[in-house]
Design an enzyme around this catalytic site. Structure first.
Site, PDB file in Angstrom:
ATOM      1  CB  SER A  72      -0.916  -0.023   1.225  1.00  0.00           C
ATOM      2  OG  SER A  72      -1.819   1.053   1.181  1.00  0.00           O
ATOM      3  CG  ASP A  73       2.854   4.993  -1.549  1.00  0.00           C
ATOM      4  OD1 ASP A  73       3.489   5.101  -0.480  1.00  0.00           O
ATOM      5  OD2 ASP A  73       2.947   5.828  -2.469  1.00  0.00           O
ATOM      6  CB  THR A  74      -1.154   7.082   1.821  1.00  0.00           C
ATOM      7  OG1 THR A  74      -1.833   5.888   2.211  1.00  0.00           O
ATOM      8  CG2 THR A  74      -2.111   8.258   1.970  1.00  0.00           C
TER       9      THR A  74
END
Lengths: 225, 225
Positions: A95-97
């Site tokens: 995941s990445d934000t």
């Protein structure tokens, strides 16, 4: 939609879930499913050339790379796995934000001045928070990814207020320089969309992706048998 | 807007804050301000005749009554206060949260059937979460109250999924029968507005109310001196 609630018993029995992320906030959100999971931190430096991607492509590429890195690592375990583990279907979640203001991607601020600059760009207006989630089932090296977008509106804030917030130390490990789940909530007047997506992991979207990928995997295995 | 960030040092020194609520979620959110506070649980049975109020009036009345009850209790302390405590400006915060679908107020479900009925009424559509906050400064017996409204959208969910959710035990101490901060987040596709308001305490709105009420109090005291 939320049919992960019905899948949890099967997954508990038959899956080995690995979260490819060092974020304690993501671990907390994933923990809500009540499924056991391991954490393996990816080493990827997150140094893609942003100018070559749209924000959405960029965050999805990061999530895919983190996921694929951990899939590769697990494919070559240092110690032999127990028979029980061998039998389980491996699920790796990367995941990445990012925070996006106009076309500009804001990641973690480097220092107080950088944080102030970011928060000045966000105050009194809307921005987007994009979290990408990539999932690999049963060792697939090409993870499937989705991107969830939430709109966040900041209050009108003085430099003095922003500096008081920065002095709490909260901005430094957070994309965009604020944490909506803590003191940073005081900067926000409202959101439109999924809240957990802003914190770092859109659990609803991830759940739907997991259910659909697991369904496809089980269908494939059934056809093969 | 978020100028509570600038007031926190003064408040730490000069205020005695009391939260009139037994909700651990409200305590957690209030704790984000970094101000010490006490918890005094109000005994009010929340038995107002709903048919005589609009939902907004109803939730505001509940918050005001809880707040006023604790103000009265503190006005007659069982043990003499320390000199330091006597000197401090008392701030009492009361709060109540309801879920509103159409004109119907949903509070905590009584049992599993009641929870199922509530969640069936909420699935696949929007509803409103209203939290009222009432504040009394320096023993004022007529608290000032505000009401924050957030719109929540539920996923389309089958009875089977709702029952799986109810089996987690989560619905029973929560207005509307779900907790957005836990497994219940899987029922929600998105919100519009303040997230903490859905959890049970709109910290931004409360902060603005505190800053304005404290400002008025300090002005009054300055005029008197």
């Amino acid at each position: 939609m939320a049919s992960i609630l019905l899948e949890v018993p099967w997954m508990k029995e038959n899956c080995r879930i690995v979260l490819a992320s060092s974020s304690p906030r993501r671990q907390e959100i994933l923990g809500l499913l009540g499924l056991p999971f391991e954490v393996v931190k990816p080493k990827f430096a997150e140094d893609l050339d942003k100018s070559k991607y749209t924000p959405r492509e960029y965050v999805m590429a990061n999530a895919r790379i983190k996921c694929a890195e951990v899939v590769m690592k697990l494919a070559h375990p240092r110690h032999p796995l127990s028979e029980e583990m061998e039998r389980k279907v491996g699920i790796v979640i990367g995941s990445d934000t990012i925070v996006v203001r106009g076309d500009t991607i804001l990641e973690k601020p480097q220092d107080a001045d950088h944080a102030l600059e970011m928060l000045q760009a966000l105050r009194g207006r809307e921005h987007q928070v994009m979290t990408a989630v990539a999932v690999s089932v049963a060792g697939a090296e090409d993870p499937v990814a989705i991107c969830e977008v939430t709109t966040v509106t900041f209050a009108e804030l003085s430099d003095e207020e922003l500096k008081a917030y920065i002095a709490t130390g909260e901005p430094f490990d957070k994309a965009g320089g604020y944490g909506i789940q803590a003191v940073g909530s005081l900067l926000v007047t409202g959101i439109r969309g999924d809240y957990q997506n802003v914190v770092g992991l859109p659990l609803g979207a991830l759940s739907r992706l997991l259910v659909s990928e697991l369904g496809q995997y089980r269908q494939k295995v059934a056809l093969r048998d």
